[in-house]
Scaffold this motif. Structure first.
Motif, PDB file in Angstrom:
ATOM      1  N   GLU A 128      34.397  46.526  37.512  1.00 60.07           N
ATOM      2  CA  GLU A 128      33.419  45.445  37.701  1.00 60.07           C
ATOM      3  C   GLU A 128      33.852  44.188  36.951  1.00 60.07           C
ATOM      4  O   GLU A 128      33.723  43.078  37.467  1.00 60.07           O
ATOM      5  CB  GLU A 128      32.021  45.891  37.260  1.00 60.07           C
ATOM      6  CG  GLU A 128      31.352  46.845  38.223  1.00 60.07           C
ATOM      7  CD  GLU A 128      31.253  46.312  39.648  1.00 60.07           C
ATOM      8  OE1 GLU A 128      30.807  45.157  39.839  1.00 60.07           O
ATOM      9  OE2 GLU A 128      31.629  47.051  40.580  1.00 60.07           O
ATOM     10  N   ALA A 129      34.383  44.358  35.745  1.00 61.19           N
ATOM     11  CA  ALA A 129      34.872  43.208  34.973  1.00 61.19           C
ATOM     12  C   ALA A 129      36.039  42.546  35.702  1.00 61.19           C
ATOM     13  O   ALA A 129      36.117  41.310  35.778  1.00 61.19           O
ATOM     14  CB  ALA A 129      35.294  43.645  33.569  1.00 61.19           C
ATOM     15  N   TYR A 130      36.936  43.353  36.277  1.00 62.08           N
ATOM     16  CA  TYR A 130      38.064  42.824  37.038  1.00 62.08           C
ATOM     17  C   TYR A 130      37.571  42.004  38.228  1.00 62.08           C
ATOM     18  O   TYR A 130      38.034  40.890  38.466  1.00 62.08           O
ATOM     19  CB  TYR A 130      38.968  43.977  37.503  1.00 62.08           C
ATOM     20  CG  TYR A 130      40.033  43.546  38.478  1.00 62.08           C
ATOM     21  CD1 TYR A 130      41.190  42.919  38.026  1.00 62.08           C
ATOM     22  CD2 TYR A 130      39.883  43.751  39.847  1.00 62.08           C
ATOM     23  CE1 TYR A 130      42.175  42.507  38.919  1.00 62.08           C
ATOM     24  CE2 TYR A 130      40.855  43.350  40.742  1.00 62.08           C
ATOM     25  CZ  TYR A 130      41.994  42.728  40.274  1.00 62.08           C
ATOM     26  OH  TYR A 130      42.944  42.318  41.163  1.00 62.08           O
ATOM     27  N   LYS A 131      36.619  42.566  38.990  1.00 62.98           N
ATOM     28  CA  LYS A 131      36.088  41.864  40.150  1.00 62.98           C
ATOM     29  C   LYS A 131      35.391  40.567  39.741  1.00 62.98           C
ATOM     30  O   LYS A 131      35.573  39.528  40.393  1.00 62.98           O
ATOM     31  CB  LYS A 131      35.140  42.767  40.936  1.00 62.98           C
ATOM     32  CG  LYS A 131      35.876  43.874  41.663  1.00 62.98           C
ATOM     33  CD  LYS A 131      35.048  44.970  42.288  1.00 62.98           C
ATOM     34  CE  LYS A 131      33.668  44.727  42.680  1.00 62.98           C
ATOM     35  NZ  LYS A 131      32.989  45.881  43.292  1.00 62.98           N
ATOM     36  N   ASN A 132      34.635  40.605  38.667  1.00 60.45           N
ATOM     37  CA  ASN A 132      33.964  39.399  38.179  1.00 60.45           C
ATOM     38  C   ASN A 132      34.979  38.351  37.742  1.00 60.45           C
ATOM     39  O   ASN A 132      34.814  37.157  38.016  1.00 60.45           O
ATOM     40  CB  ASN A 132      33.005  39.737  37.040  1.00 60.45           C
ATOM     41  CG  ASN A 132      31.776  40.477  37.508  1.00 60.45           C
ATOM     42  OD1 ASN A 132      31.360  40.350  38.649  1.00 60.45           O
ATOM     43  ND2 ASN A 132      31.206  41.269  36.627  1.00 60.45           N
ATOM     44  N   ASN A 133      36.017  38.784  37.051  1.00 59.49           N
ATOM     45  CA  ASN A 133      37.050  37.846  36.614  1.00 59.49           C
ATOM     46  C   ASN A 133      37.813  37.263  37.801  1.00 59.49           C
ATOM     47  O   ASN A 133      38.143  36.075  37.809  1.00 59.49           O
ATOM     48  CB  ASN A 133      38.008  38.509  35.621  1.00 59.49           C
ATOM     49  CG  ASN A 133      37.368  38.700  34.270  1.00 59.49           C
ATOM     50  OD1 ASN A 133      36.519  37.917  33.849  1.00 59.49           O
ATOM     51  ND2 ASN A 133      37.766  39.757  33.572  1.00 59.49           N
ATOM     52  N   GLN A 134      38.108  38.091  38.796  1.00 62.75           N
ATOM     53  CA  GLN A 134      38.775  37.589  39.996  1.00 62.75           C
ATOM     54  C   GLN A 134      37.906  36.524  40.678  1.00 62.75           C
ATOM     55  O   GLN A 134      38.423  35.512  41.151  1.00 62.75           O
ATOM     56  CB  GLN A 134      39.082  38.720  40.973  1.00 62.75           C
ATOM     57  CG  GLN A 134      40.259  39.575  40.586  1.00 62.75           C
ATOM     58  CD  GLN A 134      41.563  38.822  40.671  1.00 62.75           C
ATOM     59  OE1 GLN A 134      42.085  38.352  39.674  1.00 62.75           O
ATOM     60  NE2 GLN A 134      42.104  38.700  41.851  1.00 62.75           N
ATOM     61  N   ALA A 135      36.596  36.758  40.734  1.00 62.34           N
ATOM     62  CA  ALA A 135      35.687  35.782  41.343  1.00 62.34           C
ATOM     63  C   ALA A 135      35.701  34.471  40.557  1.00 62.34           C
ATOM     64  O   ALA A 135      35.696  33.378  41.150  1.00 62.34           O
ATOM     65  CB  ALA A 135      34.275  36.347  41.419  1.00 62.34           C
ATOM     66  N   LYS A 136      35.740  34.560  39.248  1.00 60.81           N
ATOM     67  CA  LYS A 136      35.792  33.356  38.417  1.00 60.81           C
ATOM     68  C   LYS A 136      37.109  32.607  38.622  1.00 60.81           C
ATOM     69  O   LYS A 136      37.130  31.378  38.715  1.00 60.81           O
ATOM     70  CB  LYS A 136      35.634  33.714  36.937  1.00 60.81           C
ATOM     71  CG  LYS A 136      34.248  34.166  36.556  1.00 60.81           C
ATOM     72  CD  LYS A 136      34.220  34.600  35.097  1.00 60.81           C
ATOM     73  CE  LYS A 136      32.908  35.235  34.725  1.00 60.81           C
ATOM     74  NZ  LYS A 136      32.922  35.755  33.344  1.00 60.81           N
ATOM     75  N   ILE A 137      38.207  33.349  38.668  1.00 60.32           N
ATOM     76  CA  ILE A 137      39.520  32.740  38.880  1.00 60.32           C
ATOM     77  C   ILE A 137      39.553  32.065  40.247  1.00 60.32           C
ATOM     78  O   ILE A 137      40.019  30.926  40.382  1.00 60.32           O
ATOM     79  CB  ILE A 137      40.648  33.792  38.737  1.00 60.32           C
ATOM     80  CG1 ILE A 137      40.759  34.224  37.264  1.00 60.32           C
ATOM     81  CG2 ILE A 137      41.978  33.254  39.268  1.00 60.32           C
ATOM     82  CD1 ILE A 137      41.613  35.456  37.053  1.00 60.32           C
ATOM     83  N   TYR A 138      39.056  32.741  41.259  1.00 60.00           N
ATOM     84  CA  TYR A 138      39.008  32.170  42.606  1.00 60.00           C
ATOM     85  C   TYR A 138      38.201  30.863  42.608  1.00 60.00           C
ATOM     86  O   TYR A 138      38.655  29.854  43.148  1.00 60.00           O
ATOM     87  CB  TYR A 138      38.397  33.168  43.598  1.00 60.00           C
ATOM     88  CG  TYR A 138      38.164  32.564  44.957  1.00 60.00           C
ATOM     89  CD1 TYR A 138      39.185  32.496  45.887  1.00 60.00           C
ATOM     90  CD2 TYR A 138      36.921  32.031  45.294  1.00 60.00           C
ATOM     91  CE1 TYR A 138      38.973  31.917  47.121  1.00 60.00           C
ATOM     92  CE2 TYR A 138      36.712  31.443  46.532  1.00 60.00           C
ATOM     93  CZ  TYR A 138      37.736  31.401  47.438  1.00 60.00           C
ATOM     94  OH  TYR A 138      37.529  30.819  48.657  1.00 60.00           O
ATOM     95  N   ALA A 139      37.042  30.897  41.996  1.00 57.76           N
ATOM     96  CA  ALA A 139      36.183  29.706  41.966  1.00 57.76           C
ATOM     97  C   ALA A 139      36.884  28.548  41.241  1.00 57.76           C
ATOM     98  O   ALA A 139      36.842  27.394  41.709  1.00 57.76           O
ATOM     99  CB  ALA A 139      34.844  30.023  41.306  1.00 57.76           C
TER     100      ALA A 139
END
Length: 145
Positions: A128-139
């Motif tokens: 979940e932390a990985y997915k959240n971080n990926q979303a932040k990086i994408y944004a």
């Protein structure tokens, strides 16, 4: 200065996405969804999100040339995954058929199974932390465009 290859964030993200798509594509083919390629499988989430989308908008979102998109749309239509309808007298709109709806349902099950496997590998919280971080990086990267 060394010319040694390094695993940058950009490269890892690209390779992870490519492998993820290959796994999904292989499993879909095992379930009888024929004729797919990596170039085609990438289009499904964009069409699904929009429900109806023009080929020019799909081309813009995916980053394909108009010629490449035309070829891919023709192939998806021939395979029975999409229909084209004239909505505004100018451009045809792309929509899913029941076959592609079934494909998306199967793909979502495959994705869920992969996520469960990864959760067992690295832990649910880490995933979940990985997915959240990926979303932040994408944004953040998207905001640089």
């Amino acid at each position: 200065m060394s010319t040694r290859f390094t695993m940058s964030l950009c490269f890892l993200s690209l390779e992870t996405g490519k492998i993820f798509n290959k796994v999904i594509m292989q499993r879909l083919q095992e379930k009888g969804f024929e004729g797919l390629s990596e170039a085609l499988i990438i289009l499904f989430p964009y069409i699904d999100q929009a429900k109806k989308i023009s080929s020019s908008e799909l081309s813009r979102q995916v980053g394909y040339s108009r010629q490449a998109m035309h070829k891919n749309i023709k192939k998806l239509e021939e395979l029975g995954y999409i229909t084209l309808t004239l909505e505004n007298q100018k451009e045809k709109m792309i929509a899913f058929t029941p076959k592609s709806e079934a494909l998306m349902q199967e793909a979502n099950g495959i994705i869920e199974a992969i996520e469960n496997d990864l959760s067992e590998l690295i832990g649910k919280e880490e995933l979940e932390a990985y997915k959240n971080n990926q979303a932040k990086i994408y944004a953040r990267l998207h905001s640089l465009l």
